[in-house]
Scaffold this motif. Structure first.
Motif, PDB file in Angstrom:
ATOM      1  N   THR A 207       0.861  -1.073  -0.089  1.00 22.02           N
ATOM      2  CA  THR A 207       0.023  -0.240  -0.115  1.00 22.02           C
ATOM      3  C   THR A 207       0.880   1.206  -0.050  1.00 22.02           C
ATOM      4  OG1 THR A 207      -1.722  -1.070   1.230  1.00 22.02           O
ATOM      5  CG2 THR A 207      -1.792   1.378   1.322  1.00 22.02           C
ATOM      6  N   PHE A 223      -4.019  10.400  -1.645  1.00 20.04           N
ATOM      7  CA  PHE A 223      -4.219   9.403  -2.485  1.00 20.04           C
ATOM      8  C   PHE A 223      -3.646   8.039  -1.938  1.00 20.04           C
ATOM      9  CE2 PHE A 223      -3.209  13.357  -4.625  1.00 20.04           C
ATOM     10  CZ  PHE A 223      -4.314  13.567  -5.559  1.00 20.04           C
ATOM     11  N   TYR A 224      -4.248   6.924  -2.568  1.00 19.10           N
ATOM     12  CA  TYR A 224      -3.873   5.736  -2.251  1.00 19.10           C
ATOM     13  C   TYR A 224      -3.994   4.759  -3.065  1.00 19.10           C
ATOM     14  CZ  TYR A 224      -8.767   3.942  -2.400  1.00 19.10           C
ATOM     15  OH  TYR A 224      -9.985   3.548  -2.884  1.00 19.10           O
ATOM     16  N   ALA A 225      -3.144   3.609  -3.013  1.00 15.30           N
ATOM     17  CA  ALA A 225      -3.081   2.809  -4.039  1.00 15.30           C
ATOM     18  C   ALA A 225      -2.395   1.457  -3.108  1.00 15.30           C
ATOM     19  CB  ALA A 225      -1.892   2.960  -5.052  1.00 15.30           C
ATOM     20  N   ASN A 226      -3.198   0.198  -3.608  1.00 13.49           N
ATOM     21  CA  ASN A 226      -3.079  -0.992  -2.936  1.00 13.49           C
ATOM     22  C   ASN A 226      -2.921  -2.048  -3.820  1.00 13.49           C
ATOM     23  OD1 ASN A 226      -4.727  -3.306  -1.907  1.00 13.49           O
ATOM     24  ND2 ASN A 226      -3.181  -2.713  -0.311  1.00 13.49           N
ATOM     25  N   TYR A 227      -2.208  -3.070  -3.492  1.00  9.76           N
ATOM     26  CA  TYR A 227      -2.082  -4.361  -4.656  1.00  9.76           C
ATOM     27  C   TYR A 227      -1.956  -5.347  -3.548  1.00  9.76           C
ATOM     28  CZ  TYR A 227      -0.220  -8.204  -7.290  1.00  9.76           C
ATOM     29  OH  TYR A 227      -0.200  -9.332  -8.019  1.00  9.76           O
ATOM     30  N   TYR A 314      -6.647  -4.838  -7.138  1.00  7.45           N
ATOM     31  CA  TYR A 314      -6.001  -3.811  -7.367  1.00  7.45           C
ATOM     32  C   TYR A 314      -6.801  -2.781  -6.706  1.00  7.45           C
ATOM     33  CZ  TYR A 314      -2.661  -5.748 -10.753  1.00  7.45           C
ATOM     34  OH  TYR A 314      -1.964  -6.850 -11.339  1.00  7.45           O
ATOM     35  N   SER A 315      -6.362  -1.656  -6.253  1.00  4.32           N
ATOM     36  CA  SER A 315      -7.377  -0.521  -5.825  1.00  4.32           C
ATOM     37  C   SER A 315      -6.619   0.658  -5.684  1.00  4.32           C
ATOM     38  CB  SER A 315      -8.216  -0.883  -4.329  1.00  4.32           C
ATOM     39  OG  SER A 315      -7.230  -1.075  -3.237  1.00  4.32           O
ATOM     40  N   PHE A 316      -7.343   1.775  -5.932  1.00  2.00           N
ATOM     41  CA  PHE A 316      -6.903   2.986  -5.743  1.00  2.00           C
ATOM     42  C   PHE A 316      -7.777   4.119  -5.668  1.00  2.00           C
ATOM     43  CE2 PHE A 316      -6.580   2.299 -10.245  1.00  2.00           C
ATOM     44  CZ  PHE A 316      -7.376   3.225 -10.919  1.00  2.00           C
TER      45      PHE A 316
END
Length: 993
Positions: A207, A223-227, A314-316
């Motif tokens: 993350t 902002f966020y991004a996750n895998y 995946y999420s962002f």
């Protein structure tokens, strides 16, 4: 990382400490202590009041002193549990009951859900920052918790009890509100890895958060991004699930079992049965074109099933707000997720399909012809009448490739109109796009076509239909299937669906104390909220022709295309009236009320109301109580989900295998209630064909077929919620809090899919037409697809307003922190629920059964009467914190061990082996360490979940007593309740810059 705190205000009555400590006491699972400096800061501000919006009310509240039980899970608990799956955090609470998760396989939706109080996830409302989260799947009725990024969650507030008057439909059992980090500043990288002690099931999670303040710190954007990637674990990787187990009618242990649809091929001869001869034969496993006598062998399907599904996600997105002036703060967020998961089950096959086999077929050897034709006097011009069961291992395992692509956008503006009068306007749009591919299934129509053969003029086997492309199936020699034959019977399916939810909300809140409206005996003014909301939802489901017509063998029945929508207009109000403050015998006496009036385009009017009272006779004790009339209108999926055939765990009590030699077998009249003819019953008792009727075959592998789906004629369900509690915060021990709360929830006209097993049992024992009309036997009496029509033979269990639900129990929570000087601080948290009742009323005049302390084909997943968590955490001054958590599940009894449809006299008479699931203890250990760095904040975490490697108890999942079938039963246990993977290690790192 910096986090902006809410504005602190001072109350003139001086009851600051009572409110601050009650904030802890109101929580059934409080936020764990932060670092030592954070604890000191909390003490400094204990004499101040944090006015915030609390889950369960739209009015700003003095701290978390809630009139209804409220649980809080902090982000620190996320670190200690070492999970990247949000549902695991909530399901570990005693108030929550497990539903869909990554441990499901057969019947999995690819989503994660939560059910408070065991009343079903459709009665639990999920919010993000107080705003509704859209449904997550066209076949599941509730939001998908996978959508929520764990590292961006600041806390999770769980309010149990009716909240429909405040938030609207779906909040009958309670609300789960995810509060996201509001003013994150800086750059953060987080990574975590976990795997089991057996070296499998690796989970990787990465993350990134980036946030910045602007406009002189009046604005922020984050902002966020996750895998996340999760490896699979199959059932053969655990000893207790390496095969599907069965419970014999006599004996003292489980046996390995499987499916009678075997890889070699099993032939049932109607002609031999009618002649009184042995009527089963198995294609010789040595590879020769011959038969062997039936030796009862089965196919072990367990190794193909997942215990942990492979998942990639995946999420962002972004969250932001900016205060333009005191009259307008603009806020919003945009979230995206793409999640893909694969559910695998054993290869499909021909599940006792009718076949006419010519006696002069060149595919038959001499001894096979002898068995099928000569022994019963059939000539070369005639055909043998058979049923064929063949597990098509040559085609490969069935794979359901599930994909969910979710979007959610929320925009709003809020601020002050004038002193004491605020507003909040928002609109949001949430959409999920679902796609699923079904691979390696059997084309049912083609398989039936290829099974029924003839002989052409050259003596070759051909398809009797003469259809172009048809290739006769050669099932009379193991390994004889050619690529052309496999290609003709192999099939794929594809489904697409979209779900859209749009919500517009406006609310005005007023602190009338600013204008002098204050009860003379109180110090704080009356607060009022008025609001309106408009919500619309639509569903569009589009299957391909194979799915729509039910042409996938082993997938289920037809799933027709469907589309539907509804809308609702709502008005709501809420009022908070402090009656007495700061008086002898009434340090605080406060009354609250809420009302919501809704008009649904489908279900009509649905009104909800709430009354609450809080009384603190002294500073050490607060009494609280609430009474709510909650409503829940049918959601979009309950209304319009496609009606389709699916599997349920169970056995046919009138199948031949369950009649012959069984002293507890049902009577002929009882079986007649379910649609069994006299000849079919007598054939089952004798084990021979009677007047052309063969014994009814039992459901394959303990899985019968039900018809499930939506109902556009559903009405509103109504619920009554009552709670009474006490909060004890002694002045002589300021770090101690104890809460005890009694809850009572009753639901009338509940929207439910009454268990097909319950329907079948009620029909068998009572003969009631409401139930018996739902039992649809195929031409040969089967309840899992008939020999000539795989879509015949099922129990109808579509959504209905029938009967009711009720639950009662007691929640207890205790929290204590002990300062140890230079050695830091030790905190203790204990939370438990005692379940007094979990009742289901199956219809007017048909009685009620209580599932508290039970599990099985009627009650489903285990509902222990007692559960608890007890966490102890030692935080040391140099940045190290160690924590131990003891999870306990009480024992449960098997519901099926009784002939009473109301489950009131179960004594283990039918199934002594599975009669009780023993209590289970789990020990989780974790530690976090803040590295002593000057410029960066870097912390590491590591832990061991289920450190004692406690295995789940094995229970039967196959005939004749299947009690742990799909979707929530998997691998001879209930993996969403009991840890199926054994000891799991995790390590993680968080770095802030």
């Amino acid at each position: 990382m910096k986090s902006k705190k809410s504005a602190l205000r001072t109350r003139p009555d001086g009851l600051f400490r009572l409110s601050a400590i009650a904030a802890v006491a109101a929580s059934s699972f409080t936020a764990l202590p932060a670092a030592a400096q954070e604890a000191a800061k909390a003490e400094e501000t204990a004499a101040q009041l944090d006015t915030i919006e609390v889950t369960g009310s739209r009015l700003p509240q003095p701290s978390l002193t809630s009139a209804t039980p409220l649980s809080v899970i902090s982000e620190r608990e996320v670190d200690f549990q070492g999970t990247v799956n949000i549902e695991s955090l909530i399901n570990n609470l005693p108030q929550a009951f497990a539903e869909f998760s990554s441990n499901d396989s057969n019947g999995a939706t690819g989503t994660a859900t939560v059910s408070l109080r065991g009343l079903g996830s459709e009665r639990t409302l999920v919010l993000i920052d107080g705003r509704r989260l859209m449904p997550g799947d066209p076949f599941a009725t509730v939001p998908d918790l996978n959508f929520i990024p764990a590292q961006l969650v600041e806390s999770i507030e769980i309010m149990t009890g009716g909240a429909s008057a405040v938030y609207g439909s779906d909040a009958v059992a309670g609300v789960v509100n995810f509060k996201m980090k509001r003013d994150f500043e800086g750059l953060q990288f987080d990574s975590q890895f976990s795997r089991t002690s057996q070296g499998d099931g690796m989970v990787r999670d990465y993350t990134m958060l980036f946030g910045t303040n602007f406009a002189d710190k009046k604005g922020n954007v984050t902002f966020y991004a996750n895998y996340t990637k999760q490896d699979e674990i199959t059932q053969n990787q655990r000893d207790f699930s390496a095969c599907s187990v069965t419970t014999p009618r006599t004996g003292d242990r489980h046996n390995c079992a499987g499916s009678r649809t075997i890889a070699e091929g099993l032939i049932y001869s109607y002609d031999r049965s009618a002649a009184g001869l042995d009527y089963y034969a198995i294609v010789n496993p040595n590879g020769t074109r011959s038969f062997i006598a039936d030796d009862g062998r089965t196919f072990n399907f367990a190794p193909f099933n997942f215990f942990q599904r492979p998942t990639e996600r995946y999420s962002f997105g972004a969250f932001g707000h900016v205060e333009l002036n005191e009259h307008a703060e603009v806020y919003g967020n945009a979230m995206f997720m793409d999640s893909r998961s694969v559910a695998a089950v054993a290869p499909s096959g021909l599940f006792f399909v009718s076949a006419q086999i010519p006696c002069n077929s060149p595919l038959l050897s001499a001894d096979q012809k002898q068995f099928l034709c000569t022994d019963v006097g059939l000539t070369d011009a005639q055909s043998a009448n058979t049923l064929v069961a063949k597990r098509a291992v040559e085609v490969g395992p069935r794979l359901n490739d599930l994909r969910h692509t979710d979007y959610r956008i929320n925009l709003g503006v809020k601020g002050k109109i004038i002193d004491g009068l605020d507003y909040d306007l928002s609109t949001q749009r949430g959409e999920i796009i679902y796609s699923a591919g079904q691979l390696n299934y059997i084309n049912t129509a083609n398989a039936i076509d290829a099974l029924n053969t003839a002989v052409d003029g050259n003596g070759n086997a051909v398809c009797a239909s003469g259809n172009a492309g048809c290739v006769p199936l050669d099932l009379f020699q193991l390994g004889a299937l050619t690529p052309d034959q496999i290609a003709y019977i192999r099939a794929t399916g594809y489904e697409q669906a979209s779900l859209l939810q749009e919500v517009t909300t406006g609310v005005v809140t007023a602190d009338l104390g600013v204008y002098g409206l204050t009860i003379p005996s109180a110090l704080s003014g009356v607060k009022v909220a008025l609001g309106a909301e408009y919500r619309s939802e639509s569903l569009d489901y589009r299957p391909d022709i194979n799915v729509e017509t039910g042409n996938l063998g082993g997938f289920g029945g037809p799933r027709p295309a469907v589309a539907g929508d509804f809308s609702v207009k709502e008005l709501f109000t809420e009022v908070s009236v402090p009656l007495v403050e700061g008086k002898t015998g009434a340090e605080l006496l406060q009354f609250e009320a809420a009302l919501r009036v809704a008009d649904y385009s489908t279900a009509g009017n649905a009104d909800a109301s709430t009354l609450r009272l809080t009384w603190a006779p002294v500073k050490d004790v607060t009494l609280r109580g609430s009474y709510a009339k909650a409503t829940r209108a049918p959601n979009i999926i309950e209304l319009f989900a496609p009606q389709s055939l699916g599997l349920f765990s169970g056995a046919d009590p009138c199948a031949g295998a369950n009649l012959q030699g069984n002293p507890n077998a049902p009577t002929q009249q009882q079986c007649a209630n379910t649609g069994v003819t006299a000849d079919q019953y007598n054939a089952g008792v004798t084990g021979t064909t009677v007047n052309g009727s063969a014994p009814i075959a039992d459901c394959s592998s303990g899985q019968c077929v039900g018809l499930f789906g939506g109902n556009p004629d559903l009405d509103v369900e109504e619920a009554t919620t009552k709670s009474v509690g006490i909060v004890f915060t002694p002045t002589f021990a300021k770090d101690l809090s104890i809460t005890v709360d009694f809850f009572d929830i009753e639901v009338e006209d509940s929207i439910t899919t009454l268990s097909p097993g319950v329907i079948l049992q009620q029909c068998l024992l009572t003969g009631n037409a409401d139930f018996c009309n739902a039992v649809n036997r195929g031409p040969t009496g089967r309840l899992f697809g008939d020999s000539s029509n795989p879509n015949a033979g099922f129990v109808t269990s579509t959504n209905q307003n029938i009967g009711g639900l009720a639950t009662q129990g007691i929640d207890v929570a205790a929290n204590y922190a002990l300062k140890m000087g230079d050695m830091g601080r030790v905190s203790f948290n204990y939370v438990t629920t005692y379940l007094e009742a979990l009742e289901v009323n199956v219809g007017p005049g048909l009685g009620t059964y209580d599932c508290a302390g039970l599990y099985g084909t009627t009650c489903g997943t285990p509902s222990p009467r007692y559960r608890h968590q007890f966490r102890t955490t030692w935080e040391m001054p140099f940045g190290l914190a160690v924590s131990a958590n003891w999870r306990y599940f009480g024992s449960t009894k098997l519901d099926a061990n009784t002939s009473d449809p109301n489950l009131s006299d179960g004594d283990g008479r039918f199934n002594a082996i599975d009669n009780e699931l023993k209590e289970k203890h789990y020990l989780d250990l974790a530690a976090t360490y803040l590295l002593p760095l000057e410029k960066q904040r870097v912390s590491v975490r590591f832990g061991v979940n289920n450190a004692t490697n406690t295995e789940p108890q094995i229970v039967s999942s196959n005939n004749p007593n299947p009690v742990s079938g799909p979707p929530f039963g998997n691998g001879n246990t209930f993996p969403n309740v009991y840890d199926p993977l054994g000891t799991t290690f995790f390590v993680g790192l968080t770095a802030d810059f």
